[in-house]
Motif scaffolding. Sequence first.
Motif, PDB file in Angstrom:
ATOM      1  N   GLU A 200      14.649  -2.868  33.396  1.00  0.00           N
ATOM      2  CA  GLU A 200      15.993  -2.304  33.522  1.00  0.00           C
ATOM      3  C   GLU A 200      16.247  -1.833  34.957  1.00  0.00           C
ATOM      4  OE1 GLU A 200      19.740  -0.603  32.367  1.00  0.00           O
ATOM      5  OE2 GLU A 200      18.466  -1.993  31.266  1.00  0.00           O
ATOM      6  N   GLY A 201      15.191  -1.483  35.667  1.00  0.00           N
ATOM      7  CA  GLY A 201      15.330  -0.994  37.043  1.00  0.00           C
ATOM      8  C   GLY A 201      15.273  -2.064  38.113  1.00  0.00           C
ATOM      9  N   PHE A 202      15.281  -3.337  37.735  1.00  0.00           N
ATOM     10  CA  PHE A 202      15.124  -4.425  38.701  1.00  0.00           C
ATOM     11  C   PHE A 202      16.157  -4.379  39.831  1.00  0.00           C
ATOM     12  CE2 PHE A 202      15.769  -8.769  40.238  1.00  0.00           C
ATOM     13  CZ  PHE A 202      14.471  -9.126  40.574  1.00  0.00           C
ATOM     14  N   GLY A 203      17.419  -4.184  39.499  1.00  0.00           N
ATOM     15  CA  GLY A 203      18.471  -4.159  40.523  1.00  0.00           C
ATOM     16  C   GLY A 203      18.269  -3.039  41.529  1.00  0.00           C
ATOM     17  N   VAL A 204      17.886  -1.866  41.041  1.00  0.00           N
ATOM     18  CA  VAL A 204      17.628  -0.726  41.914  1.00  0.00           C
ATOM     19  C   VAL A 204      16.437  -1.025  42.819  1.00  0.00           C
ATOM     20  CG1 VAL A 204      16.880   1.692  41.968  1.00  0.00           C
ATOM     21  CG2 VAL A 204      18.650   0.959  40.354  1.00  0.00           C
ATOM     22  N   ARG A 205      15.396  -1.623  42.249  1.00  0.00           N
ATOM     23  CA  ARG A 205      14.201  -1.951  43.039  1.00  0.00           C
ATOM     24  C   ARG A 205      14.515  -2.972  44.132  1.00  0.00           C
ATOM     25  NH1 ARG A 205      11.361   2.510  42.335  1.00  0.00           N
ATOM     26  NH2 ARG A 205      10.540   2.742  40.247  1.00  0.00           N
ATOM     27  N   ILE A 206      15.420  -3.900  43.867  1.00  0.00           N
ATOM     28  CA  ILE A 206      15.836  -4.855  44.897  1.00  0.00           C
ATOM     29  C   ILE A 206      16.571  -4.109  46.008  1.00  0.00           C
ATOM     30  CG2 ILE A 206      17.423  -6.765  45.401  1.00  0.00           C
ATOM     31  CD1 ILE A 206      14.835  -7.729  44.109  1.00  0.00           C
ATOM     32  N   ALA A 207      17.488  -3.222  45.651  1.00  0.00           N
ATOM     33  CA  ALA A 207      18.220  -2.445  46.658  1.00  0.00           C
ATOM     34  C   ALA A 207      17.252  -1.623  47.508  1.00  0.00           C
ATOM     35  CB  ALA A 207      19.255  -1.538  45.990  1.00  0.00           C
ATOM     36  N   GLU A 208      16.277  -0.984  46.869  1.00  0.00           N
ATOM     37  CA  GLU A 208      15.290  -0.196  47.617  1.00  0.00           C
ATOM     38  C   GLU A 208      14.510  -1.063  48.598  1.00  0.00           C
ATOM     39  OE1 GLU A 208      14.199   3.153  44.195  1.00  0.00           O
ATOM     40  OE2 GLU A 208      12.901   1.400  44.450  1.00  0.00           O
ATOM     41  N   GLU A 209      14.028  -2.209  48.135  1.00  0.00           N
ATOM     42  CA  GLU A 209      13.230  -3.100  48.990  1.00  0.00           C
ATOM     43  C   GLU A 209      14.063  -3.624  50.159  1.00  0.00           C
ATOM     44  OE1 GLU A 209       9.821  -4.432  48.896  1.00  0.00           O
ATOM     45  OE2 GLU A 209       9.689  -2.523  47.846  1.00  0.00           O
ATOM     46  N   LEU A 210      15.298  -4.015  49.888  1.00  0.00           N
ATOM     47  CA  LEU A 210      16.165  -4.503  50.968  1.00  0.00           C
ATOM     48  C   LEU A 210      16.375  -3.417  52.014  1.00  0.00           C
ATOM     49  CD1 LEU A 210      18.786  -6.531  48.914  1.00  0.00           C
ATOM     50  CD2 LEU A 210      17.145  -7.478  50.553  1.00  0.00           C
ATOM     51  N   ASP A 211      16.628  -2.198  51.559  1.00  0.00           N
ATOM     52  CA  ASP A 211      16.863  -1.095  52.480  1.00  0.00           C
ATOM     53  C   ASP A 211      15.609  -0.752  53.272  1.00  0.00           C
ATOM     54  OD1 ASP A 211      18.691   0.941  53.509  1.00  0.00           O
ATOM     55  OD2 ASP A 211      17.329   2.354  52.541  1.00  0.00           O
ATOM     56  N   GLN A 212      14.449  -0.855  52.651  1.00  0.00           N
ATOM     57  CA  GLN A 212      13.200  -0.531  53.330  1.00  0.00           C
ATOM     58  C   GLN A 212      12.801  -1.609  54.343  1.00  0.00           C
ATOM     59  OE1 GLN A 212      11.197   2.412  52.895  1.00  0.00           O
ATOM     60  NE2 GLN A 212      13.154   2.992  52.012  1.00  0.00           N
ATOM     61  N   LYS A 213      13.084  -2.873  54.052  1.00  0.00           N
ATOM     62  CA  LYS A 213      12.591  -3.980  54.878  1.00  0.00           C
ATOM     63  C   LYS A 213      13.581  -4.498  55.915  1.00  0.00           C
ATOM     64  CE  LYS A 213       9.174  -5.607  51.641  1.00  0.00           C
ATOM     65  NZ  LYS A 213       8.639  -6.680  50.849  1.00  0.00           N
ATOM     66  N   TYR A 214      14.883  -4.236  55.729  1.00  0.00           N
ATOM     67  CA  TYR A 214      15.895  -4.833  56.603  1.00  0.00           C
ATOM     68  C   TYR A 214      16.886  -3.793  57.098  1.00  0.00           C
ATOM     69  CZ  TYR A 214      14.081  -9.118  54.604  1.00  0.00           C
ATOM     70  OH  TYR A 214      13.241 -10.124  54.201  1.00  0.00           O
ATOM     71  N   GLN A 215      17.322  -4.008  58.318  1.00  0.00           N
ATOM     72  CA  GLN A 215      18.441  -3.245  58.866  1.00  0.00           C
ATOM     73  C   GLN A 215      19.633  -4.198  58.879  1.00  0.00           C
ATOM     74  OE1 GLN A 215      17.821  -1.616  62.745  1.00  0.00           O
ATOM     75  NE2 GLN A 215      19.845  -0.707  62.833  1.00  0.00           N
ATOM     76  N   PHE A 216      20.723  -3.761  58.296  1.00  0.00           N
ATOM     77  CA  PHE A 216      21.892  -4.621  58.139  1.00  0.00           C
ATOM     78  C   PHE A 216      22.950  -4.309  59.192  1.00  0.00           C
ATOM     79  CE2 PHE A 216      19.789  -4.816  54.071  1.00  0.00           C
ATOM     80  CZ  PHE A 216      19.951  -6.140  53.709  1.00  0.00           C
ATOM     81  N   SER A 217      23.824  -5.276  59.426  1.00  0.00           N
ATOM     82  CA  SER A 217      24.945  -5.076  60.339  1.00  0.00           C
ATOM     83  C   SER A 217      25.827  -3.947  59.808  1.00  0.00           C
ATOM     84  CB  SER A 217      25.739  -6.382  60.488  1.00  0.00           C
ATOM     85  OG  SER A 217      26.127  -6.897  59.228  1.00  0.00           O
ATOM     86  N   PRO A 218      26.649  -3.344  60.677  1.00  0.00           N
ATOM     87  CA  PRO A 218      27.456  -2.182  60.262  1.00  0.00           C
ATOM     88  C   PRO A 218      28.411  -2.452  59.095  1.00  0.00           C
ATOM     89  CG  PRO A 218      27.449  -2.389  62.647  1.00  0.00           C
ATOM     90  CD  PRO A 218      26.784  -3.624  62.104  1.00  0.00           C
ATOM     91  N   ASN A 219      28.746  -3.715  58.839  1.00  0.00           N
ATOM     92  CA  ASN A 219      29.676  -4.021  57.744  1.00  0.00           C
ATOM     93  C   ASN A 219      28.977  -4.184  56.395  1.00  0.00           C
ATOM     94  OD1 ASN A 219      28.524  -6.514  58.629  1.00  0.00           O
ATOM     95  ND2 ASN A 219      30.208  -7.640  57.675  1.00  0.00           N
ATOM     96  N   VAL A 220      27.671  -3.907  56.338  1.00  0.00           N
ATOM     97  CA  VAL A 220      26.900  -4.062  55.100  1.00  0.00           C
ATOM     98  C   VAL A 220      26.308  -2.719  54.685  1.00  0.00           C
ATOM     99  CG1 VAL A 220      24.949  -5.217  53.976  1.00  0.00           C
ATOM    100  CG2 VAL A 220      26.289  -6.447  55.715  1.00  0.00           C
ATOM    101  N   ASP A 221      26.531  -2.356  53.422  1.00  0.00           N
ATOM    102  CA  ASP A 221      25.900  -1.175  52.836  1.00  0.00           C
ATOM    103  C   ASP A 221      25.037  -1.613  51.667  1.00  0.00           C
ATOM    104  OD1 ASP A 221      26.974   0.904  54.427  1.00  0.00           O
ATOM    105  OD2 ASP A 221      28.853   0.828  53.299  1.00  0.00           O
ATOM    106  N   VAL A 222      23.899  -0.959  51.511  1.00  0.00           N
ATOM    107  CA  VAL A 222      23.018  -1.179  50.371  1.00  0.00           C
ATOM    108  C   VAL A 222      23.026   0.119  49.569  1.00  0.00           C
ATOM    109  CG1 VAL A 222      20.682  -1.744  49.609  1.00  0.00           C
ATOM    110  CG2 VAL A 222      21.575  -2.748  51.733  1.00  0.00           C
ATOM    111  N   LEU A 223      23.294   0.011  48.276  1.00  0.00           N
ATOM    112  CA  LEU A 223      23.429   1.205  47.452  1.00  0.00           C
ATOM    113  C   LEU A 223      22.620   1.084  46.173  1.00  0.00           C
ATOM    114  CD1 LEU A 223      24.859   3.944  46.926  1.00  0.00           C
ATOM    115  CD2 LEU A 223      26.755   2.644  45.943  1.00  0.00           C
TER     116      LEU A 223
END
Length: 184
Positions: free
Chosen positions: A21-44
């Motif tokens: 059930e937590g898969f989507g949250v875990r993807i958001a966490e991993e993306l935020d931990q591993k990547y820095q996104f351009s200013p027009n992208v937010d990870v939530l």
Amino acid sequence: MSDSNKKILILGVGNILYTDEGFGVRIAEELDQKYQFSPNVDVLDGGTLGTRLIGPIMESDYLIIVDIVLNEGNPGDIFRLLGQDLEKACAFKNSMHQTDLLDTLAQCSLMGQVPDDVILYGIEPVNYKDMSAALSPELEAKMPEMMDIVLKEVEKAGGSYTLRSATNPATEKIYVPRDSSRNT
């Protein structure tokens, strides 16, 4: 509006205390931990916030949702869902947050501010009923593939990203780490 001006929201939803059930949250966490996104992208990490997500959703032009779905596939199957398919996949009642997400999108629509593009990347779960902070081994193994898919969608929408390093570390703390020891 040019693609680089589009406000892109990557929204991981789910309950990390119920296995897959937590898969989507875990993807958001991993993306935020591993990547820095351009200013027009937010990870939530949308967790199970439901209607509290109205503001972030209404402020985005391009919404990428990651979640589990019951879509009559095999465990670990990944689906790209839009429109009616998205509504059908989100309508299952065994989830603590799915119907809230549909209600939230409907409320945004009633207020006249729904993103131009809404894409759900859903994965068929193995187990979403047992209490555990660990993902099933099958879904744990699918995390890199899902992250690659989401990163390609971000690029398609006009966003960009770079790998984090010592000079641009993640600032968010993960308070409930995945128990991957259960998967070995």
